[in-house]
Design an enzyme around this catalytic site. Structure first.
Site, short mmCIF file in Angstrom:
data_model
loop_
_atom_site.label_atom_id
_atom_site.label_comp_id
_atom_site.label_asym_id
_atom_site.label_seq_id
_atom_site.Cartn_x
_atom_site.Cartn_y
_atom_site.Cartn_z
N ASP A 125 -8.43 -3.61 -7.39
CA ASP A 125 -7.99 -2.58 -6.45
C ASP A 125 -8.49 -1.21 -6.94
O ASP A 125 -8.02 -0.71 -7.96
CB ASP A 125 -6.46 -2.58 -6.38
N CYS A 168 0.84 -1.19 0.00
CA CYS A 168 0.00 0.00 0.00
C CYS A 168 0.89 1.26 0.00
O CYS A 168 1.73 1.41 -0.87
CB CYS A 168 -0.95 -0.05 1.19
N HIS A 207 -7.42 -4.77 -3.12
CA HIS A 207 -6.40 -4.03 -2.39
C HIS A 207 -6.19 -4.69 -1.03
O HIS A 207 -7.14 -5.18 -0.41
CB HIS A 207 -6.84 -2.58 -2.20
#
Length: 249
Positions: free
Chosen positions: A184, A126, A215
């Site tokens: 995502d 991330c 994600h």
């Protein structure tokens, strides 16, 4: 391989003390150091487990608290709306150059650590995927694994519309692995294509994976966690680091 997980050290950076969590094999020796960059929530339990898994393959893993200028040492943001809002606020508040000076300070500190071989890699998820990519711009970083890196295609890390990270891809001298979930929303197809095109144009030594995941699919215990993709991602990561650090001594 058995590991130690009980070492938390506050190191000096140009912007104050930064807490670093170390994970390393218990047996004596010097190991390649992996800078592991967390999500916006800092060093949560899932991040600790990721670090332990990598350290158990024979690496000295260092996980910095990336928001040390703004939060007290040991701060972990919760996986809820207030924690998410705070984490997102800070990734745009912190000047991008301070992420770089943190990395430089951490690598300098690790280079003289008793368990460090003097070789470096990076790993991130991330926000941490972006920070690992940015760490890869350093000439000492030999291998980097970035999972669903946010803000690369928008150029907005640090609140700067053009943070120039992706534009500097040609400075990456080591091997780079990028892993994405096709579902995502933070990095849609167009964003992934932009990133891929920039890396191809820069002739980066690139390994690219897109999986049928969401994600944060590595975050165990969360609704989007995918155990099969977690194992596959760790196999890819281990193969990259083994190829660079073990097969090329």
């Amino acid at each position: 391989m058995l590991i130690r997980t009980d070492e938390d050290i506050d190191i000096d950076t140009p912007t104050g003390k930064m807490r670093v969590h170390l994970f390393r094999p218990t047996r004596p020796g010097r190991f390649p150091a992996i800078l592991l960059f967390s999500e916006i929530y800092q060093v949560t339990a899932p991040i600790e487990r990721l670090a332990s898994m990598i350290a158990g393959q024979g690496y000295l893993v260092a996980v910095p608290e990336v928001y040390h200028e703004y939060e007290a040492p040991g701060c972990v943001l919760a996986y809820d709306k207030p924690g998410t809002d705070r984490g997102n606020e800070l990734k745009y508040t912190k000047p991008i150059g301070q992420f770089d000076s943190d990395n430089e300070a951490l690598m300098n500190w690790l280079s003289v650590h008793e368990a460090c071989s003097g070789r470096f890699g990076a790993f991130g998820v991330c926000l941490g995927g972006h920070l690992a990519f940015r760490a890869a711009l350093h000439p000492s970083i030999e291998a980097t694994a970035c999972f669903y890196a946010t803000d690369l295609h928008t150029g907005t890390l640090g609140g700067e519309r053009e943070d120039k990270t992706l534009a500097r891809a040609g400075e990456i001298s080591g091997e780079l692995m990028m892993v994405w979930g096709r579902h995502d929303p933070h990095v849609p197809y167009e964003g992934r294509r932009q990133i891929r095109d920039a890396l191809e144009e820069a002739s980066v030594a690139l390994e690219w994976h897109e999986v049928d995941g969401q994600h944060a699919f590595l975050r165990d215990g969360a609704p989007r966690f995918d155990a099969a993709l977690f194992l596959q991602g760790m196999l890819w990561t281990n193969a990259l680091f083994q190829r660079v650090f073990i097969a090329q001594p």
